[in-house]
Each structure stands twice: as structure tokens, then as C-alpha cells.
Design an enzyme around this catalytic site. Structure first.
Site, PDB file in Angstrom:
ATOM      1  N   ASN B  62       0.823  -1.216   0.000  1.00  0.00           N
ATOM      2  CA  ASN B  62       0.000   0.000   0.000  1.00  0.00           C
ATOM      3  C   ASN B  62       0.855   1.263   0.000  1.00  0.00           C
ATOM      4  O   ASN B  62       0.346   2.359  -0.118  1.00  0.00           O
ATOM      5  CB  ASN B  62      -0.948   0.020   1.200  1.00  0.00           C
ATOM      6  CG  ASN B  62      -0.246   0.465   2.476  1.00  0.00           C
ATOM      7  OD1 ASN B  62       0.874   0.049   2.754  1.00  0.00           O
ATOM      8  ND2 ASN B  62      -0.899   1.312   3.254  1.00  0.00           N
ATOM      9  N   SER B 100      22.286  -7.517   6.697  1.00  0.00           N
ATOM     10  CA  SER B 100      22.044  -6.710   7.885  1.00  0.00           C
ATOM     11  C   SER B 100      23.135  -5.655   7.960  1.00  0.00           C
ATOM     12  O   SER B 100      24.302  -5.935   7.714  1.00  0.00           O
ATOM     13  CB  SER B 100      22.098  -7.604   9.123  1.00  0.00           C
ATOM     14  OG  SER B 100      22.358  -6.805  10.249  1.00  0.00           O
ATOM     15  N   ASN B 124      13.688   1.096  13.110  1.00  0.00           N
ATOM     16  CA  ASN B 124      13.874   0.766  14.521  1.00  0.00           C
ATOM     17  C   ASN B 124      15.017   1.568  15.134  1.00  0.00           C
ATOM     18  O   ASN B 124      15.946   1.989  14.453  1.00  0.00           O
ATOM     19  CB  ASN B 124      14.108  -0.742  14.691  1.00  0.00           C
ATOM     20  CG  ASN B 124      15.431  -1.176  14.082  1.00  0.00           C
ATOM     21  OD1 ASN B 124      16.466  -1.137  14.748  1.00  0.00           O
ATOM     22  ND2 ASN B 124      15.420  -1.549  12.810  1.00  0.00           N
ATOM     23  N   CYS B 179       0.817  -9.737  38.123  1.00  0.00           N
ATOM     24  CA  CYS B 179      -0.519 -10.100  38.608  1.00  0.00           C
ATOM     25  C   CYS B 179      -1.629  -9.484  37.755  1.00  0.00           C
ATOM     26  O   CYS B 179      -2.703 -10.059  37.622  1.00  0.00           O
ATOM     27  CB  CYS B 179      -0.692  -9.717  40.072  1.00  0.00           C
ATOM     28  SG  CYS B 179      -0.805  -7.944  40.309  1.00  0.00           S
TER      29      CYS B 179
END
Ligand code: ZN
Lengths: 343, 598
Positions: B62, B100, B124, B179
Site C-alpha cells: 500500500n 544486515s 527501529n 498479577c
């Protein structure tokens, strides 16, 4: 009109759906665009709209490919098309190849601007982008778009300077935004716009209050820019900051010239009419000569910048997600500025 | 008129020739990279080298306009160069690399040094920092860019004059207490995190993998978010049972066992801990019976649609069951499955388990389309912003090229959403004296890696006048300091120091400033150190708070394209990565990089 897109469309358009949503994408899919003159800037705007997934695009250009076009920045051309039509089959095939979902057509037979002979032709589109028309063509086209209810974007560019204008008739759209510290209220918000409805609501997702507000904007025809009172009540400082490229572009369009003295005198007349200061020394000594020298030229970076900005603005308008500009933009590639004036 | 007419008129003969004889590096051939490559080719840059390790995906098409459907899975670098050769009117020499950028054998420092200018088109922060350091080692200007949706920025970093990429502090992603994820979720994002990072990786990932975020070991009460012993016991038990459950992954009844444990039993166990539900709405376990399952299995693919609409609880259960079956068939202990937003089975599993958990905890459900965005950390991206930002990067480069006053003349550009302008701009910032990248003295050392650290330390002491109290490190690994003197007799090779490493020298007596050496290598038994003027370490001074610049509010929220499958969470915005977000370093509470001893 259904907002449900196919799985293929969702996969292809994923990253942009995160910006304007399925509803915006559907609006785009239903839009029919006409591009008048396949300039380098036109090529950039149309590239972005085709990638975004508009419904159809017709590209009009009655000219042929010239040597110098290969340094203007239209990347759909190739050297084998020298002297052929600018909308030659091979060129249009390259445009179409960008996104096969968009219906791309071409036209090279001259358009008759006279009267209403072409009304039926223009009515096939709901948005027209016109690059580098003459003053007479501009005025005639704008009369046609007004009568037929078609949105219009105009561009003129000379090298590293550019102007764009839009006439979106009466545009009423509803937007959602975070609640400002000052709540929006019904009433005028600028020269040409008013808020006609506001409602505050709590958005569960962001856990914040938002406002859903409807803006009605009354756009003006291009010809009105020459007599606009937009700058009448500006402070001294703000008046000084209005880009003088505005008058250079507008007067040079109305009375084309390559003579600096004539351009300066015409532009100064317009500055006066618009209640602006006379052209600065800087403009007279530096901008005017390079403006005239660069008349009729284009380069890739400027086309990419203006094409990116204008295509996004067109998408904002069609997708109804963000308020489009209102109504005149100047690109100044020397000072790196892009102000918008509501004329 | 000639072919180069427009360029000659606009740029002028001299600049046109300079550009035509220049050699530039473009790092990245993605959203911004495709656009930039087009602009650079059309401007007639003499030689353009393009590095990108990536291959083309459907969702790139796109905006990455040089790529077509038939190019999917092909390398971006070579495909982009093939595509622009059709309009390479000024015969730029084009060189692609599918590597890379960190590969020092392919891209040694001398290679970077051969370019006149570096264009960053990265997605990044890590790679940006790496190129930033290369620029600092070589005193080379970089044009840095980033976009997110309709936001974006371009700015040059000019070593020694302007702020560098690392002069601004970037927020690290927010993490949730264990938690919240494991026993008391209250938002969809908590359930996504649980489904992807805990449940999915426990069942289909590597045996001892990835669950660490959500395990209880080695965490203090603030990371756990609780000191309720009953709750901790329950969570521990839950985890152990899950490991047990994974053993039956090949069984036909696996799907039922998973649903019964995760969405019934575990919830019942949580409900027993009354303290948890005094202030919260209690969760409701689902009622999973054979009759109910029979109904669920009747749901067809057509009824599920394309994932834009919300699914009912039953539809989510049906998606969960079918994804478990597919994943079971694919699973083997030797090839665990990783979550990938583009891998339908893994995505379906995460979407369905997120929503079932949300249902249980009275949290709003979300569509597959929306959960994909959160779980896959999808950054919105459009062609228009990339064209705009890349256009400015190439335009600014014309003004920077061979310009000794570039720092003063150039501008930082931000795409603006304000009604009265399309951009805001500002002068470049000065370097931040606290910056961990550009406040460092840099040079290139040439070392025979068979030599020992002792020999390097002696050479450093002799050359720069250190006393022996120094610490040496590479990246986050400390290789030598006074407490770690065992390493002195080891060779560089033994300590895994290699070509291209950045060796940091810290003066532990706090006199000299930090030095970083780029390691080049020889086999002649030599250590050659660069001539350096090492300034003294700046004394800590009281900082005055600088006033906020009112005009540039746009630049506070600039993020970037990023396609990584990491769940990054930032306050207030659940789907953005803030890697490119700008915040002054002074505001950072703790910006000291954490180091581990080896
Ligand atoms: Zn810095």
C-alpha cells in the site's frame, strides 16, 4: 454502501486502515478522480491516491513527452516514449500496475473549456486535480466544478516554489477528537467555517472524554483569492509573515511574464489589494529572479513533498476523517515552509 | 532542451555536477526507503548504495510503491533497484545489498567512509543508534527520518555541531505487573499480553522460553504487583499445571483440556482468593459442556467473516478450537511455534483466547483486526507521509551537500496536523553534553586479536596516560575492570572481541572522559591506537530547566514504522511503539546503560 471490505483488501490495506478505518477506505473506493495534466507533481499525487485505493483515475494530457521531462520527476515515463503522447499506453500501463484494483484510464484529446459543452464529461468525476492550467482555464474549470458540484484541487509550481488551491464547495463533515481544554461550541471557527453541532461523549477505549463535532465549511472560488479580505485584520507582525510567494504566483498566473520589473509591479498591486505590505527587498532581489528563472520547471523532491501533502489532504476530504485544508497553500523550498491561508 | 534541463535550472550547474559525482548510502528500502531511492535517482546522484535485509510482504504494497504483488518474498534491496532502473534517466550507479547493516565483514568502517552522505530510512531505534555511532566515528552527516501514520520527521545529524540521534531519550515500553496480566486484568491489552506472551508461548513455544516475563522468579513485589501469598501460590500452581498440560499436546482431547483448565478451573481457583475481588468485579468461568461444544462446532467460516466485526463468545471458542487443532498438527518439540501476526493459526489462537478471557473478566471484546494491531505492534503507515518525509530528506540533502554552514542553514522538519500549515520546522539542536553517544571521544584502534588484554591496557596507559583503574567493555559486556582482572591474561579472541566491535574505555578515577574505539584488526602482533585528545570528564553542574519551545509541539509525538512482532506498550496509546518519541535526556531518571559482567 457496505463498510465490510474483502479479506484481500484488508490484507493489502492493513497499515492504512489503521489510519482512516474501513469506512474511510470505502469512501476512497467510491471516488472517481480526474487528473488534468500529467506533470511531475500530478504523477506524485496520483501515485499516492492509487496506492490508497481510490475507485478510478482518469489522466488527461494532450502533450507529448519531451527531453526535459526526464529531469522533472515524472517516474512513470521512460526514454523510449520520447515524442509519444504523455498518456501513451505503455505509460498508463505502468500507472495501472501500481494497484490493479484501481480503474485507470487516459485521455489525450484536448478538452473544450467552452461553456457547458463538456459538462457531461466532467460530471463523471467527483474530484478533479488540475496542474499548471492557465488563468483562463482555471477560471473556466472552477465555474464548471461549482456548477457540477465537483471538488477541485489546483496546483501551480515553479521549481522549488509551489502553490495549491482547493474549492470543496460546501463541505459538511463530522469529526471525532479529544476534548480540548476549551470545549467546542456551535458557531463560527474561522473565516469560512462554523461548527454546527457538538456532542461530548465518554470513550471507553481511551478512557477519555471526546467530542463529536460537525463542521460546515463554505469554500470560495479561486477568483475570490484576488480580492480576499483574509489579511485585512492581521497584526503587523502576522501581515509581515504572509508569504510573498502568494502574490508572485497569483499575479504571474493572471499576467504571465518573464520580466522581473513587470512581475514586481503586478505583485505589488496585488499586495496592496490584499492589504499586505509592498514586496520586501529580499523578495525583489532574491526570490523574484529565481522564481522567474525556474518558471515551468519541476524537480522530484518538491513534487514528492507537495504530492504527499496534497494527496493526504484529498484523502482526508474523501475519507471524511480529518478536516481538509481551506484553501490556499504555499510551498517555499528555500525557507522550508508550507503555510495554509484561508482566503 | 536537454534531458537534465530541470535539474540544471533548479540546482545550478555547480550543485548539479557535485550531486552527479557523489556517492551516497541509503539504509533501508521500506516505506521511506522506496520513496527516497526514487527521489535520489531522479535527482541524478552519481552512486547510490541500498542496504536492506528484508523481503517484501503483502502489507508493504500500500506504500512501498516500487514493489508489486509478484515481488512478494523477494528481497527489498534488489527489487527496489530493479524497479527504479526504468527511470534511471541520469545513469546513477545502483548497488543493492541484502544484508544486515550490522555485518561488519560486509560493511566495515572503511566502507561507510566511502560515502559522502548517509540517508537513514530505518524502522527501529537500534539500527538508528548504530548508524548514528558510525556517523560519529567517521564525522559523517546523516539524514535521519521516521514516520507513523500521518506524522513524520526529517533531520540531519552533523557530528560535532548538531545533536545526534541519541541526544534525545526514548521512552522504553511500559510493562505490566505480573498479577495484572495473570490474575486481575482490566483492559483488553492485558488479555492480549496474557494470550500471546504467556498462554501461547507456554503451550507452543520453546519449553523454557519466553514465559520469563510472566514467571514469578526473581521478581520483587513491584514487578509482581502483589504480595498476596495466596495469589502467588495459585499462580505458581497454574504455571506448573500448564507445563503438565503441554505434555498432552498430541492428544485428541488437548483442546478440551486447555479450555477446561484455562477458562474454567484456573478462574475458579482465582475466585477462591476473596481478597482479590473485594474491590473488583468477579470473573465468571465459562460453562463448557459437550452440548455447548457441539453447538460451537457448528459455526462456519463464513459466519466468522473477515475479522472486522466482533465475534461472539461461541465464535471465539470455535476459532480457538480450530486454531488449536492446526497448531497441534504443526507442533513438534524440536520446532516450537513462534507467534507471528501474519501466521493465521497463531493469530487466531491469540485473538480467540484474548476475547474469551476478556469475556470472563467483563472486559470489552475486540475484533480480530484490532487485536492483530495490538499483538503484532502494528504501526500505521501510509504512502503520503513517506513521500513527504523522503521528499524533504532529499531536498535537505541538496542544501547540506558540500555546505560548511549546513548546521546553520538546514532545518529539522516535522509533518504538521495544524490547520494553518503542512509542516513545522526548527533549527537543529546543539549536542546534549550528557549524551551517551556523542559526548564520547572516538577513534579507530587496530589490534591483533591474539594479543592479551594486558597488552592493550599497557598500550592505553602509555598512549593516553591512564592509570590502571580503567574499565573496558563491548556493548553491555564488561570485559575488564579492577574486580574482573582474571581476564587480563586472556586474548581478545578468547574474550570474543572481534572486528567492528566498539570497545569502551571508562576511566574509573573519573578524570578522563569516556573513549570508544572501533576495533580494526591485524595479524602482525600489533596494537595501534589513534591519536586522541581526551577531554576531562565534565563536572556535574546544576542544570537550569530550559523553557519549552511553544512552536514545536508537533515533535513530541513522532514514532515510526516498525513491523516487529513485539508487544510494546506505552501509556495512553496501546498500539504505538515510542521508539522514535522525543524526550529530553535531562528528564530521564536513569539513563545509565545497564552492563553485565562476563
Ligand atoms: Zn548525542
Amino acid at each position: 454502501m457496505s463498510n465490510e471490505l474483502s479479506a484481500d483488501e484488508i490484507a493489502l490495506y492493513d497499515r492504512q486502515l489503521r489510519v482512516w478505518g474501513a469506512e474511510g477506505q470505502t469512501h476512497l473506493k467510491n471516488s472517481r478522480i480526474l487528473l488534468l495534466n500529467f506533470t511531475s507533481l500530478g504523477c506524485e499525487i496520483i501515485k499516492n491516491l492509487i496506492l490508497a485505493g481510490v475507485g478510478s483515475v482518469e489522466i488527461y494530457d494532450s502533450d507529448t513527452v519531451k527531453e526535459q521531462d526526464f529531469s522533472a520527476g515524472n517516474f512513470f515515463l521512460s526514454e523510449s516514449e520520447l515524442a509519444k503522447s504523455k498518456v501513451d499506453q505503455a505509460i498508463i500501463d505502468r500507472v495501472r500496475d501500481l494497484n490493479p484494483r484501481v480503474n485507470v484510464t487516459a485521455r489525450d484529446e484536448p478538452i473544450l473549456w467552452e461553456e457547458h459543452k463538456n459538462m457531461e464529461y466532467f460530471r463523471r468525476f467527483n474530484l478533479i486535480i488540475a496542474n499548471n492550467l492557465s488563468y483562463e482555464e482555471t477560471v473556466k474549470l472552477n465555474a464548471i466544478t461549482r456548477e457540477a458540484g465537483i471538488a477541485l484541487y489546483l496546483t501551480v509550481n515553479h521549481g522549488i516554489y509551489g502553490l495549491a488551491f482547493n474549492d470543496l464547495l460546501i463541505n459538511v463533515s463530522t469529526y471525532v477528537d479529544f476534548k480540548n481544554p476549551l470545549a467546542r461550541v456551535v458557531g463560527p471557527i474561522s473565516r469560512n467555517s462554523e461548527i454546527v453541532k457538538v456532542e461530548k461523549f465518554y470513550d471507553e477505549e481511551s478512557e477519555k472524554f471526546k467530542e463529536r463535532f460537525t463542521v460546515k465549511s463554505q469554500y470560495k472560488p479561486f477568483i475570490d483569492t484576488y480580492t480576499s479580505s483574509a489579511f485585512a485584520n492581521l497584526t503587523k507582525r502576522k501581515r509581515k509573515n504572509v508569504s510573498e510567494l502568494l502574490s508572485l504566483f497569483l499575479s504571474n498566473l493572471q499576467t504571465p511574464t518573464s520580466d522581473p520589473t513587470e512581475l514586481i509591479s503586478k505583485a505589488n498591486e496585488l499586495q496592496t489589494k490584499l492589504q499586505l505590505n509592498p514586496l520586501s527587498e529580499q523578495t525583489i532581489n532574491t526570490t523574484v529572479p529565481s522564481f522567474l528563472e525556474q518558471q515551468g520547471t519541476e524537480i522530484a523532491p518538491v513534487s514528492a513533498i507537495m504530492g504527499g501533502a496534497l494527496a493526504q489532504d484529498i484523502i482526508n476530504f474523501i475519507s471524511k476523517k480529518v478536516e481538509p485544508m481551506d484553501n490556499l497553500m504555499i510551498f517555499d523550498g528555500v525557507n522550508y515552509s508550507m503555510p495554509v491561508y484561508e482566503m | 532542451m536537454t534531458k537534465d534541463h530541470n535539474l540544471k535550472v533548479i540546482l545550478g550547474e555547480e550543485k548539479y555536477n557535485q550531486i552527479h559525482n557523489s556517492k551516497v548510502l541509503l539504509v533501508g528500502a521500506g516505506g521511506i526507503g522506496c520513496e527516497l531511492l526514487k527521489d535520489l535517482v531522479l535527482l541524478g546522484f552519481g552512486e547510490i548504495h541500498v542496504v536492506d535485509l528484508d523481503t517484501i510482504d503483502l502489507s508493504n504494497l500500500n506504500r512501498q510503491f516500487l514493489f508489486r504483488h509478484k515481488d512478494i518474498k523477494q528481497p527489498k534491496s534488489t527489487t527496489a533497484i530493479k524497479a527504479v532502473s526504468g527511470f534511471n534517466f541520469h545513469n546513477s550507479k545502483l548497488v543493492p545489498y541484502q544484508n544486515s547493516i550490522y555485518e561488519t565483514d560486509v560493511f566495515p568502517l572503511t566502507w561507510f567512509d566511502s560515502f559522502d552522505l548517509i540517508f537513514n530510512a530505518l524502522d527501529n531505534a537500534e539500527a538508528r543508534s548504530y548508524i548514528n555511532k558510525i556517523g560519529l566515528f567517521l564525522n559523517k552527516t546523516i539524514l535521519e527520518t521516521g514516520t507513523t501514520g500521518t506524522k513524520g520527521y526529517v533531520q540531519a545529524t552533523i557530528p560535532g555541531q548538531s545533536a545526534c540521534y541519541d541526544c534525545t531519550f526514548r521512552e522504553t515500553p511500559k510493562t505490566f505487573p505480573v498479577c495484572t496480566i495473570r490474575s486481575t486484568p482490566s483492559q483488553p491489552v492485558h488479555c492480549v499480553h496474557w494470550a500471546k506472551n504467556f498462554l501461547f508461548s507456554s503451550l507452543f513455544g520453546e519449553d523454557d522460553d519466553s514465559v520469563e516475563d510472566n514467571s514469578l522468579e526473581g521478581k520483587d513485589a513491584s514487578e509482581l504487583g502483589t504480595d498476596n501469598q495466596e495469589e502467588l501460590q495459585a499462580l505458581m500452581k497454574e504455571s506448573n499445571e500448564l507445563i503438565e498440560l503441554k505434555r498432552s499436546i498430541v492428544d485428541e482431547s488437548f483442546e478440551d483440556k486447555v479450555i477446561e483448565k484455562i477458562f474454567v478451573k484456573d478462574i475458579e481457583n482465582l475466585l477462591k482468593i476473596e481478597e482479590l475481588w473485594q474491590q473488583r468485579t468477579k470473573p465468571t468461568p465459562i460453562n463448557y459442556t459437550p452440548e455447548y461444544k457441539a453447538e460451537i462446532l457448528k459455526i462456519t467460516k463464513e459466519q466468522l467473516g473477515t475479522g472486522q466485526k466482533l465475534w461472539t463468545l461461541e465464535q471465539n471458542l470455535s476459532v480457538l478450537i480450530s486454531s488449536i487443532r492446526n497448531l497441534q498438527a504443526r507442533y513438534s518439540a524440536t520446532t516450537p511455534i513462534e507467534f507471528d501476526k501474519d501466521d493465521e493459526d497463531t493469530l487466531d489462537f491469540v485473538v480467540a483466547s484474548t476475547n474469551i478471557r476478556s469475556h470472563i473478566f467483563n472486559i470489552p471484546l475486540k475484533s480480530k483486526f484490532d487485536i492483530k494491531s495490538i499483538a503484532g505492534n502494528i504501526i500505521p503507515a501510509v504512502a503520503t507521509t513517506n513521500a513527504f518525509i523522503a521528499g524533504f530528506s532529499s531536498l535537505l540533502s541538496l542544501g547540506i551537500f558540500n555546505n560548511p554552514d549546513a548546521f546553520k542553514d538546514t532545518r529539522a522538519i516535522f509533518a504538521s496536523e495544524a490547520k494553518d500549515r503542512f509542516l513545522s520546522s526548527g533549527e537543529l539542536d546543539h549536542p546534549n553534553p550528557k549524551c551517551s553517544a556523542c559526548s564520547v571521544t572516538r577513534g579507530v584502534a587496530n589490534i591483533d586479536l591474539s594479543l592479551t588484554f594486558r597488552q592493550l591496557i599497557d598500550a592505553l596507559v602509555e598512549k593516553y596516560g591512564y592509570d590502571e583503574e580503567i574499565a573496558l567493555s563491548v556493548g553491555s559486556k564488561i570485559l575488564y575492570d579492577l574486580d574482573l582482572d582474571d581476564n587480563v591474561e586472556k586474548s581478545f579472541t578468547e574474550l570474543k572481541v572481534k572486528y567492528g566491535d566498539h570497545l569502551e574505555i571508562l576511566d574509573e578515577t573519573d578524570v578522563k572522559g569516556t573513549v570508544e574505539l572501533y576495533i580494526e584488526t591485524n595479524t602482525d602482533g600489533k596494537i595501534t591506537l589513534p591519536e586522541l585528545v581526551i577531554p576531562d570528564k565534565p563536572k556535574p553542574v546544576e542544570e537550569k530547566k530550559s523553557e519549552e519551545d511553544e512552536d514545536d509541539d508537533d515533535d513530541l509525538e513522532v514514532f515510526e514504522e516498525n513491523d516487529e512482532d513485539e508487544l510494546l506498550i506505552v501509556e495512553e496509546k496501546s498500539i504505538v511503539s515510542s521508539v522514535g518519541g522525543k524526550r529530553k535526556l535531562e528528564d530521564a531518571e536513569d539513563n545509565e546503560p545497564k552492563k553485565v559482567k562476563v
